[in-house]
Design an enzyme around this catalytic site. Structure first.
Site, PDB file in Angstrom:
ATOM      1  N   ASP A  13       2.181   5.628   1.227  1.00 16.58           N
ATOM      2  CA  ASP A  13       0.886   5.098   1.683  1.00 16.58           C
ATOM      3  C   ASP A  13       0.136   6.100   2.554  1.00 16.58           C
ATOM      4  O   ASP A  13      -0.655   5.714   3.420  1.00 16.58           O
ATOM      5  CB  ASP A  13       1.061   3.784   2.453  1.00 16.58           C
ATOM      6  CG  ASP A  13       1.878   2.759   1.689  1.00 16.58           C
ATOM      7  OD1 ASP A  13       1.511   2.475   0.538  1.00 16.58           O
ATOM      8  OD2 ASP A  13       2.872   2.256   2.232  1.00 16.58           O
ATOM      9  N   GLU A  14       0.324   7.394   2.311  1.00 16.11           N
ATOM     10  CA  GLU A  14      -0.312   8.409   3.159  1.00 16.11           C
ATOM     11  C   GLU A  14      -1.746   8.730   2.743  1.00 16.11           C
ATOM     12  O   GLU A  14      -2.475   9.373   3.498  1.00 16.11           O
ATOM     13  CB  GLU A  14       0.503   9.716   3.128  1.00 16.11           C
ATOM     14  CG  GLU A  14       1.919   9.586   3.629  1.00 16.11           C
ATOM     15  CD  GLU A  14       2.900   9.338   2.506  1.00 16.11           C
ATOM     16  OE1 GLU A  14       4.104   9.425   2.748  1.00 16.11           O
ATOM     17  OE2 GLU A  14       2.446   9.054   1.365  1.00 16.11           O
ATOM     18  N   HIS A  41      -2.071   3.657  -5.431  1.00 20.15           N
ATOM     19  CA  HIS A  41      -3.029   4.585  -4.845  1.00 20.15           C
ATOM     20  C   HIS A  41      -4.374   3.877  -4.762  1.00 20.15           C
ATOM     21  O   HIS A  41      -4.755   3.151  -5.678  1.00 20.15           O
ATOM     22  CB  HIS A  41      -3.215   5.828  -5.718  1.00 20.15           C
ATOM     23  CG  HIS A  41      -2.005   6.704  -5.785  1.00 20.15           C
ATOM     24  ND1 HIS A  41      -1.072   6.776  -4.784  1.00 20.15           N
ATOM     25  CD2 HIS A  41      -1.594   7.566  -6.744  1.00 20.15           C
ATOM     26  CE1 HIS A  41      -0.139   7.646  -5.127  1.00 20.15           C
ATOM     27  NE2 HIS A  41      -0.428   8.131  -6.315  1.00 20.15           N
ATOM     28  N   THR A 299       0.010  -2.460  -3.671  1.00 19.13           N
ATOM     29  CA  THR A 299       0.763  -3.141  -4.719  1.00 19.13           C
ATOM     30  C   THR A 299       1.185  -4.540  -4.304  1.00 19.13           C
ATOM     31  O   THR A 299       1.042  -5.492  -5.065  1.00 19.13           O
ATOM     32  CB  THR A 299       2.006  -2.320  -5.100  1.00 19.13           C
ATOM     33  OG1 THR A 299       1.581  -1.048  -5.588  1.00 19.13           O
ATOM     34  CG2 THR A 299       2.825  -3.025  -6.175  1.00 19.13           C
ATOM     35  N   THR A 300       1.703  -4.693  -3.085  1.00 21.01           N
ATOM     36  CA  THR A 300       2.285  -5.970  -2.653  1.00 21.01           C
ATOM     37  C   THR A 300       1.386  -6.784  -1.747  1.00 21.01           C
ATOM     38  O   THR A 300       1.561  -7.992  -1.621  1.00 21.01           O
ATOM     39  CB  THR A 300       3.603  -5.718  -1.902  1.00 21.01           C
ATOM     40  OG1 THR A 300       3.313  -4.963  -0.709  1.00 21.01           O
ATOM     41  CG2 THR A 300       4.586  -4.934  -2.764  1.00 21.01           C
TER      42      THR A 300
END
Length: 427
Positions: A13-14, A41, A299-300
């Site tokens: 998650d950068e 992304h 995503t979650t």
């Protein structure tokens, strides 16, 4: 032309999607080399925001070919849904290429992932339940089903029957779950095959040919260094190798083709799911970082854990990946703090260490040692040159660069494509 690698230098998650999109204008191919739809992304172009899970960010550039490499595990239903979503928004997905050697995520992988995680209870790792781990497990066990098997219905059925002979025993007798029927899966995946066949290719050969012809290839990892199955905070890791060493393997090219490795790193630290996190802020400051930074999983949707920048893991990422450059993201999120703490080392059992602990037991007991750096209050989201940043912000970047041991070549000051300050050209 040589290839370059883009990897996450923390726990994922950068901001890799932003970096890939920025570099996409100068590359001919963008290749996803590992992972599955357990990562995402986010790319912001003008007023539009795109969440990508399997398709490389290069799909948003009309002059760039997106490639899903052999190191990825693919859920074809998710992939087609993502393709349809992009197509509906006017994005051309016809250029997408998929390695014939990539492995497929099957219904039994998803079922086993979910039930195993529930069975573990408090000891669960925090997987996304999307079948990624079981798919990689079958790949290593040599019982997996690959993309190329979609091209031969007979082979596909044969491999599926063999797999379900074992998996159904586990699902029904160990976990008391419903068995998965071969005919239902065959019918479902035959429909996927019909749509995906035009995209299936020998991508390794294609990429090698492109490199020999002087084309620029960007290898895009998912997740991050500390989630690597070998080099991460095991067992709280993913099931593949996001680190740079796997980029060539997962893309199907030779390692000598790579000459630059760019690490994407946040100006602070986040992590999703369980596992050690020395600089975690379980307070109002952590909540503020989460709110300002929009720290929720693509995503979650899960809230990300937040903490201050950790120079120890930054140095580790530089070492493990052989990073040639750092791309620092979300510097704008730190505007408004009087001081900004940075972790420079750990105290473990009364002893100081400035390097990553050798064992996970030690890492679990690591207490951060901080230095306080001057903060800044100006809104920097509209700054277009590094020299125009507040002095404290420039000093912060310089300090992180020195501590990490690699040059910061670009700085993100917002989510947009144009909100990037380039210090050193990356291509």
């Amino acid at each position: 032309m040589p290839a370059l690698v883009l990897i996450g230098a923390q726990w994922g998650d950068e901001g890799k999607g932003k970096a890939t999109d920025l570099l996409g204008g100068a590359v001919d191919y963008v290749v996803r080399y590992q992972g599955g739809n357990n990562a995402g992304h986010t790319v912001v172009i003008g007023a539009e925001s795109y969440a990508l899970h399997l398709i490389p960010s290069g799909v948003l550039r009309t002059d760039c070919v997106p490639v899903i490499g052999n190191g990825v595990v693919i859920d074809p239903g998710v992939l087609l849904s993502e393709m349809d979503g992009l197509q509906a928004r006017g994005v051309d997905v016809s250029r997408l290429l998929i390695s014939a050697d990539a492995h497929l995520i099957m219904p039994h992988h998803r079922a086993l992932d979910r039930v195993t995680e529930r069975y573990l209870g408090k000891a669960r790792i925090g997987t996304t339940g999307r079948g990624i781990g079981p798919a990689y497990g079958d790949k290593v066990a040599r019982t997996g089903i690959r993309v190329q098997d979609l091209l031969d219905p007979g082979i596909f059925r044969q491999k599926l029957e063999l797999a379900l002979r074992e998996k159904n025993q586990v699902l029904t007798k160990v976990y008391n779950r419903r068995r998965i029927e071969v005919d239902e899966v065959v019918e479902e995946y035959a429909a996927y095959a019909e749509r995906l066949t035009p995209h299936i290719a020998d991508t390794g050969l294609l990429l090698d040919t492109a490199l020999r012809e002087g084309k620029v290839v960007l290898l895009e990892g998912s997740q991050g260094t500390l989630l690597d199955v070998d080099h991460g905070t095991y067992p709280f890791v993913t099931s593949s190798n996001p680190t740079a060493g796997y980029a060539a393997t997962g893309a199907g090219i030779g390692p000598t083709r790579i000459n630059r490795v760019i690490g994407i790193i946040k100006a602070y630290t986040t992590r999703v799911g369980a596992g050690p996190f020395p600089t975690e802020l379980d307070d109002k400051v952590g909540e503020e970082l989460r709110r300002i930074g929009g720290e929720f999983g693509v995503t979650t949707g899960r809230a990300r854990r937040t903490g201050w920048f950790d120079a120890v893991i930054a140095r580790y990422a530089v070492r493990v990946n052989g990073l040639t450059d750092l791309f620092l993201t979300k510097l704008d999120v730190l505007s408004g703090f009087d001081t900004v703490p940075v972790c420079v080392g750990y105290e473990i059992n009364g002893q100081r260490t400035d390097e990553m602990p050798m064992t996970q037991t030690e890492f679990h007991h690591a207490k951060p040692i901080y230095v306080e750096l001057p903060g800044w209050h100006e809104d920097i989201s509209g700054v277009t040159r590094f020299a125009d940043l507040p002095e404290a912000a420039q000093a912060y970047v310089a300090t992180l660069e020195e501590m990490a041991g690699a040059p910061v070549s670009a700085v993100g000051v917002g989510p947009g494509r144009a909100q990037t300050l380039v210090i050193n050209e990356l291509i």
